[in-house]
Design an enzyme around this catalytic site. Structure first.
Site, PDB file in Angstrom:
ATOM      1  CG  HIS A  76      -0.460  -0.038   2.530  1.00 26.02           C
ATOM      2  ND1 HIS A  76      -0.070   1.105   3.189  1.00 26.02           N
ATOM      3  CD2 HIS A  76      -0.251  -1.053   3.396  1.00 26.02           C
ATOM      4  CE1 HIS A  76       0.351   0.785   4.402  1.00 26.02           C
ATOM      5  NE2 HIS A  76       0.265  -0.523   4.560  1.00 26.02           N
ATOM      6  CG  ASP A  78      -2.131   4.345   2.952  1.00 29.47           C
ATOM      7  OD1 ASP A  78      -1.885   3.274   2.348  1.00 29.47           O
ATOM      8  OD2 ASP A  78      -2.890   4.402   3.930  1.00 29.47           O
ATOM      9  CG  ASP A 115       2.704  -0.304   7.973  1.00 30.01           C
ATOM     10  OD1 ASP A 115       2.267  -0.650   6.869  1.00 30.01           O
ATOM     11  OD2 ASP A 115       1.980  -0.129   8.968  1.00 30.01           O
ATOM     12  CD  GLU A 145      -3.408  -1.221   5.540  1.00 24.94           C
ATOM     13  OE1 GLU A 145      -3.718  -2.227   6.178  1.00 24.94           O
ATOM     14  OE2 GLU A 145      -2.782  -0.291   6.054  1.00 24.94           O
ATOM     15  CD  GLU A 146      -1.400   1.936   7.727  1.00 25.85           C
ATOM     16  OE1 GLU A 146      -2.169   1.538   8.615  1.00 25.85           O
ATOM     17  OE2 GLU A 146      -0.270   1.458   7.540  1.00 25.85           O
ATOM     18  CG  ASP A 169       0.768  -3.949   4.938  1.00 22.28           C
ATOM     19  OD1 ASP A 169       1.668  -3.321   5.537  1.00 22.28           O
ATOM     20  OD2 ASP A 169      -0.446  -3.710   5.095  1.00 22.28           O
ATOM     21  CG  HIS A 458       0.320   2.152  12.700  1.00 20.68           C
ATOM     22  ND1 HIS A 458      -0.944   1.613  12.664  1.00 20.68           N
ATOM     23  CD2 HIS A 458       0.886   1.779  11.527  1.00 20.68           C
ATOM     24  CE1 HIS A 458      -1.118   0.943  11.535  1.00 20.68           C
ATOM     25  NE2 HIS A 458      -0.006   1.032  10.833  1.00 20.68           N
TER      26      HIS A 458
HETATM   27 ZN   LIG Z   1       0.637  -1.512   6.417  1.00 23.65          ZN
END
Ligand SMILES: [Zn+2]
Length: 485
Positions: A76, A78, A115, A145-146, A169, A458
């Site tokens: 992904h 983003d 990520d 995705e996030e 991922d 994150h």
């Molecule tokens: Zn991810």
């Protein structure tokens, strides 16, 4: 010269450094999209973009490999933007600044975006590697995705042709992922009646704090306390023993987190207020006895405050506390097929006294089996609607049911053993991956997910372990080059 030059595999790190320069928060992927399309053009690779911004770049088959099965690599575009509060960073313009520390690459003050930047970089390295002897390779880059997986959700059938997909991922070297959970929300709105507080009442504030909380998917089986559940227990006991009345009760905030704190304001008769406070304080010992070390920072407190002017009437209060008390929370079922896999769970995420005498109760359900997810959502709905709440369900996203018979799993497992001389772990996760959406939409698509080790995703502590990037790359190339027929 980049700070990361010298790391192996060089092409992957070179592209990773490039990507770090491109701002790409979820729903702001314009710059990375342009970059990828220009990259494809520069290397004469066919590319296309769909209406939501997903991109597909295709590498034609190596001469003589035209009849080998097409393989899809997916990442992904983003990333999550989290930064330390004292670090100046403009997410729309500033580059991520990577650096090396103790065998890991991390970023100054912000999330690193490994990520899923490492997924993107490895796809680019595959696309430009002229020595890979394999059939056609389709590289799929999804958007957003996030914050909702809207890219994967809106992907149209036929956007790619391959029937085998490797999702890039996941974050644990040595683990091959073959399944994930679907999720949905069940939300109750309960109207209540309030009445003036009785003369001779005292106001008391009760708090539950210091719980560990945790991710409602990955950590639901760990037995951490739920502040909404604990406060419900306290209030029901106080209602029974001292006839207290509730003014308000709020706990939890994120739908995908186990609630860590709760606060309630009650009114008690002046003659029993000290007993109420003592009872609440003593309840801490009972909970310590139940949780022990696992919730060693749990704190239950009560103190006298100004008397509230209104409280819930008897009936409303009973309905609220009974529904929260019977509402399930935690693991509902473990997988019969895979060890240690939570198959179905529900999280009582929050309760909130909103405006206009409405209480919002938010819950989330997860399962790798679609019908079980709906079953537990129905269970929660029953608890809430018995209390008179209006209940709605979000559409949610589907799960990816693990299959131990998967061909791509067999190929990847063999490659792993050949390369590293040990068995990889084969797991499913009790959280969402875009694969769940692909599983539902592209029937018969054979998928696997693996990646290098990333820690603290994150958060500004996000870091990727350098040596696992080489292992990940070796495995990826070996699988791609294995005869896929
Ligand atoms: Zn991810």
């Amino acid at each position: 010269m980049s700070i990361l030059s010298g790391l192996n595999p060089a092409p992957v790190w070179t592209y990773f450094v490039e990507i770090c320069k491109i701002p790409r928060l979820s729903k702001n992927e314009g710059k990375i999209r342009t970059y990828l399309l220009e990259f494809a053009e520069m290397h004469n690779l066919p590319s296309k973009e769909d209406s939501v911004g997903n991109i597909l770049i295709t590498k034609p088959a190596y001469p003589g490999f035209e009849n080998t099965k097409t393989i899809v690599l997916q990442s992904h575009m983003d990333m999550v933007g989290e930064k330390n509060s004292d670090y100046p960073h403009n997410w729309l313009t500033d580059p991520i600044v990577p650096f090396i520390e103790d065998g890991f690459v991390r970023a100054r003050g912000t999330t690193l975006g490994a990520d899923d930047g490492i997924g993107i970089a490895s796809q680019m390295a595959v696309l430009t590697d002229s020595g890979i002897k394999a059939g056609k390779i389709e590289c799929l880059f999804t958007v957003d995705e996030e914050t909702g997986m809207t890219g994967a959700m809106n992907l149209q059938r036929g956007f790619f042709e391959g029937k085998r997909l490797i999702n890039l991922d996941s974050e644990d070297e040595g683990i091959l992922f073959i399944g994930c959970a679907g999720g949905m929300d069940t939300i109750g709105s309960l109207k209540y009646k309030s009445i003036p507080v009785r003369d001779g009442s005292a106001g008391i504030e009760i708090s539950v704090t210091g719980l560990r909380g945790g991710h409602s998917g990955d950590e639901i089986h760990k037995g951490f306390g739920n502040s909404v559940k604990l406060m419900t227990r306290i209030l029901r006991s106080l209602q029974e023993k001292f006839g207290i009345s509730v003014n308000r009760f709020d706990g939890g905030n994120l739908r995908n987190a186990i609630p860590r704190e709760a606060l309630a304001v009650i009114a008690a008769d002046n003659t029993v207020k000290n007993e109420v406070i003592e009872w609440v304080m003593a309840f801490q010992n009972i909970l310590n006895g139940e949780f022990g070390e696992i919730e060693k920072d749990l704190r239950i407190a009560a103190k006298e405050i100004e008397v509230p002017s209104t409280v819930m009437n008897r009936d409303s209060q009973a309905r609220l506390l009974n529904s929260l008390n019977c509402c399930p929370h935690g693991v509902i079922a473990w997988s019969h097929e895979m060890d240690d896999l939570v198959e179905t769970s529900t999280n009582l995420a929050s309760v909130n006294f909103a405006e206009n005498n409405v209480i919002k109760i938010i819950t989330t359900q997860r399962s790798s089996i679609e019908s079980s997810k709906h079953d537990v959502a129905g269970m929660v709905e029953s608890c809430l609607s018995l209390a008179g709440a209006e209940v709605i369900h979000s559409d949610g996203y589907p799960g990816w049911k693990p299959s131990l018979k998967s061909e791509i799993l067999k190929i990847t497992r063999k490659s792993y053993i050949r390369l590293f001389g040990k068995e990889p772990l084969v797991r499913a996760i009790h959280a969402g991956l875009e694969c769940g959406l692909f599983f539902e939409k592209f029937k018969g698509l054979d998928m696997i997910s693996f990646g290098p080790s990333i820690r603290g995703a994150h958060t500004p502590e996000e870091k990727i372990e350098i040596k696992t990037v080489q292992m990940f790359w070796d495995l990826l190339i070996d699988v791609i080059c294995t005869d896929q027929s």
